[in-house]
Design a protein around this motif. Sequence first.
Motif, PDB file in Angstrom:
ATOM      1  N   SER A   1       0.825  -1.197   0.000  1.00  0.00           N
ATOM      2  CA  SER A   1       0.000   0.000   0.000  1.00  0.00           C
ATOM      3  C   SER A   1       0.866   1.257   0.000  1.00  0.00           C
ATOM      4  O   SER A   1       1.980   1.258   0.533  1.00  0.00           O
ATOM      5  N   SER A   2       0.346   2.322  -0.564  1.00  0.00           N
ATOM      6  CA  SER A   2       1.060   3.601  -0.536  1.00  0.00           C
ATOM      7  C   SER A   2       0.734   4.387   0.742  1.00  0.00           C
ATOM      8  O   SER A   2       1.365   5.397   1.019  1.00  0.00           O
ATOM      9  N   ARG A   3      -0.234   3.900   1.519  1.00  0.00           N
ATOM     10  CA  ARG A   3      -0.662   4.588   2.734  1.00  0.00           C
ATOM     11  C   ARG A   3      -0.005   3.968   3.967  1.00  0.00           C
ATOM     12  O   ARG A   3      -0.164   2.776   4.227  1.00  0.00           O
ATOM     13  N   PRO A   4       0.719   4.779   4.745  1.00  0.00           N
ATOM     14  CA  PRO A   4       1.364   4.258   5.954  1.00  0.00           C
ATOM     15  C   PRO A   4       0.382   3.603   6.923  1.00  0.00           C
ATOM     16  O   PRO A   4       0.743   2.632   7.593  1.00  0.00           O
ATOM     17  N   GLU A   5      -0.842   4.107   6.988  1.00  0.00           N
ATOM     18  CA  GLU A   5      -1.834   3.521   7.887  1.00  0.00           C
ATOM     19  C   GLU A   5      -2.109   2.071   7.533  1.00  0.00           C
ATOM     20  O   GLU A   5      -2.371   1.243   8.402  1.00  0.00           O
ATOM     21  N   GLN A   6      -2.094   1.763   6.243  1.00  0.00           N
ATOM     22  CA  GLN A   6      -2.300   0.386   5.785  1.00  0.00           C
ATOM     23  C   GLN A   6      -1.067  -0.463   6.076  1.00  0.00           C
ATOM     24  O   GLN A   6      -1.174  -1.644   6.409  1.00  0.00           O
ATOM     25  N   LYS A   7       0.109   0.126   5.952  1.00  0.00           N
ATOM     26  CA  LYS A   7       1.349  -0.611   6.209  1.00  0.00           C
ATOM     27  C   LYS A   7       1.437  -1.050   7.671  1.00  0.00           C
ATOM     28  O   LYS A   7       1.969  -2.105   7.974  1.00  0.00           O
ATOM     29  N   ILE A   8       0.891  -0.244   8.566  1.00  0.00           N
ATOM     30  CA  ILE A   8       0.890  -0.594   9.991  1.00  0.00           C
ATOM     31  C   ILE A   8       0.137  -1.899  10.210  1.00  0.00           C
ATOM     32  O   ILE A   8       0.514  -2.712  11.050  1.00  0.00           O
ATOM     33  N   ARG A   9      -0.902  -2.134   9.434  1.00  0.00           N
ATOM     34  CA  ARG A   9      -1.695  -3.364   9.578  1.00  0.00           C
ATOM     35  C   ARG A   9      -0.884  -4.619   9.250  1.00  0.00           C
ATOM     36  O   ARG A   9      -1.290  -5.724   9.603  1.00  0.00           O
ATOM     37  N   ALA A  10       0.237  -4.458   8.588  1.00  0.00           N
ATOM     38  CA  ALA A  10       1.078  -5.606   8.258  1.00  0.00           C
ATOM     39  C   ALA A  10       1.506  -6.373   9.502  1.00  0.00           C
ATOM     40  O   ALA A  10       1.703  -7.587   9.450  1.00  0.00           O
ATOM     41  N   VAL A  11       1.610  -5.684  10.632  1.00  0.00           N
ATOM     42  CA  VAL A  11       2.029  -6.341  11.867  1.00  0.00           C
ATOM     43  C   VAL A  11       1.009  -7.395  12.312  1.00  0.00           C
ATOM     44  O   VAL A  11       1.341  -8.317  13.054  1.00  0.00           O
ATOM     45  N   LEU A  12      -0.219  -7.295  11.821  1.00  0.00           N
ATOM     46  CA  LEU A  12      -1.242  -8.278  12.159  1.00  0.00           C
ATOM     47  C   LEU A  12      -1.322  -9.419  11.148  1.00  0.00           C
ATOM     48  O   LEU A  12      -2.074 -10.367  11.328  1.00  0.00           O
ATOM     49  N   GLY A  13      -0.543  -9.317  10.077  1.00  0.00           N
ATOM     50  CA  GLY A  13      -0.578 -10.334   9.027  1.00  0.00           C
ATOM     51  C   GLY A  13       0.209 -11.582   9.369  1.00  0.00           C
ATOM     52  O   GLY A  13       0.805 -11.712  10.442  1.00  0.00           O
ATOM     53  N   LYS A  14       0.225 -12.495   8.413  1.00  0.00           N
ATOM     54  CA  LYS A  14       0.916 -13.777   8.570  1.00  0.00           C
ATOM     55  C   LYS A  14       2.390 -13.601   8.208  1.00  0.00           C
ATOM     56  O   LYS A  14       2.730 -13.106   7.146  1.00  0.00           O
ATOM     57  N   PHE A  15       3.269 -14.037   9.098  1.00  0.00           N
ATOM     58  CA  PHE A  15       4.708 -13.936   8.877  1.00  0.00           C
ATOM     59  C   PHE A  15       5.295 -15.219   8.284  1.00  0.00           C
ATOM     60  O   PHE A  15       6.488 -15.276   8.009  1.00  0.00           O
ATOM     61  N   ASP A  16       4.483 -16.238   8.109  1.00  0.00           N
ATOM     62  CA  ASP A  16       4.932 -17.561   7.657  1.00  0.00           C
ATOM     63  C   ASP A  16       6.030 -18.068   8.577  1.00  0.00           C
ATOM     64  O   ASP A  16       5.867 -18.073   9.777  1.00  0.00           O
ATOM     65  N   GLN A  17       7.138 -18.471   8.013  1.00  0.00           N
ATOM     66  CA  GLN A  17       8.226 -19.039   8.813  1.00  0.00           C
ATOM     67  C   GLN A  17       9.249 -17.990   9.238  1.00  0.00           C
ATOM     68  O   GLN A  17      10.247 -18.321   9.863  1.00  0.00           O
ATOM     69  N   LEU A  18       9.001 -16.723   8.873  1.00  0.00           N
ATOM     70  CA  LEU A  18       9.935 -15.665   9.247  1.00  0.00           C
ATOM     71  C   LEU A  18       9.918 -15.420  10.744  1.00  0.00           C
ATOM     72  O   LEU A  18       8.841 -15.439  11.364  1.00  0.00           O
ATOM     73  N   PRO A  19      11.075 -15.150  11.317  1.00  0.00           N
ATOM     74  CA  PRO A  19      11.059 -14.719  12.717  1.00  0.00           C
ATOM     75  C   PRO A  19      10.328 -13.377  12.794  1.00  0.00           C
ATOM     76  O   PRO A  19      10.457 -12.546  11.896  1.00  0.00           O
ATOM     77  N   PRO A  20       9.565 -13.140  13.840  1.00  0.00           N
ATOM     78  CA  PRO A  20       8.832 -11.878  13.946  1.00  0.00           C
ATOM     79  C   PRO A  20       9.730 -10.648  13.826  1.00  0.00           C
ATOM     80  O   PRO A  20       9.339  -9.644  13.250  1.00  0.00           O
ATOM     81  N   GLU A  21      10.957 -10.733  14.339  1.00  0.00           N
ATOM     82  CA  GLU A  21      11.869  -9.594  14.265  1.00  0.00           C
ATOM     83  C   GLU A  21      12.176  -9.219  12.823  1.00  0.00           C
ATOM     84  O   GLU A  21      12.283  -8.043  12.494  1.00  0.00           O
ATOM     85  N   HIS A  22      12.300 -10.214  11.959  1.00  0.00           N
ATOM     86  CA  HIS A  22      12.592  -9.953  10.549  1.00  0.00           C
ATOM     87  C   HIS A  22      11.418  -9.234   9.893  1.00  0.00           C
ATOM     88  O   HIS A  22      11.594  -8.234   9.177  1.00  0.00           O
ATOM     89  N   ALA A  23      10.223  -9.721  10.134  1.00  0.00           N
ATOM     90  CA  ALA A  23       9.033  -9.095   9.562  1.00  0.00           C
ATOM     91  C   ALA A  23       8.856  -7.679  10.106  1.00  0.00           C
ATOM     92  O   ALA A  23       8.537  -6.751   9.355  1.00  0.00           O
ATOM     93  N   LEU A  24       9.078  -7.496  11.403  1.00  0.00           N
ATOM     94  CA  LEU A  24       8.929  -6.170  11.992  1.00  0.00           C
ATOM     95  C   LEU A  24       9.957  -5.196  11.443  1.00  0.00           C
ATOM     96  O   LEU A  24       9.645  -4.019  11.214  1.00  0.00           O
ATOM     97  N   LYS A  25      11.172  -5.653  11.227  1.00  0.00           N
ATOM     98  CA  LYS A  25      12.184  -4.779  10.620  1.00  0.00           C
ATOM     99  C   LYS A  25      11.732  -4.335   9.233  1.00  0.00           C
ATOM    100  O   LYS A  25      11.902  -3.179   8.864  1.00  0.00           O
TER     101      LYS A  25
END
Length: 96
Positions: A12-36
């Motif tokens: 998304s081009s909207r930062p508000e939508q990007k924040i919602r990514a933290v609620l998405g599925k990270f699959d096998q990624l460590p949470p720290e990687h996805a959060l970075k």
Amino acid sequence: MKDVDYTLFLKSSRPEQKIRAVLGKFDQLPPEHALKHIVQELKKAPKAGAGRYFRQLRIPAQLRNLNLNFIEDMGADQSCHAAGVAAVIELFTGRA
């Protein structure tokens, strides 16, 4: 929202939508990687709203019991975003 890949929100081009990514599925990624990845995308936000977006990230991160202490290691070298990163660090660690 845990069934939706977090990268979909980052498109998304909207930062508000990007924040919602933290609620998405990270699959096998460590949470720290996805959060970075999420934080890197939020750093692209306009200077005026950057601090606000980092503060807004706190609530959904807490809903998933995610720890944002790793942000200290990212080195907030961009002065326009340093306040936002410092705010997140302070909220999660009690220190700036």
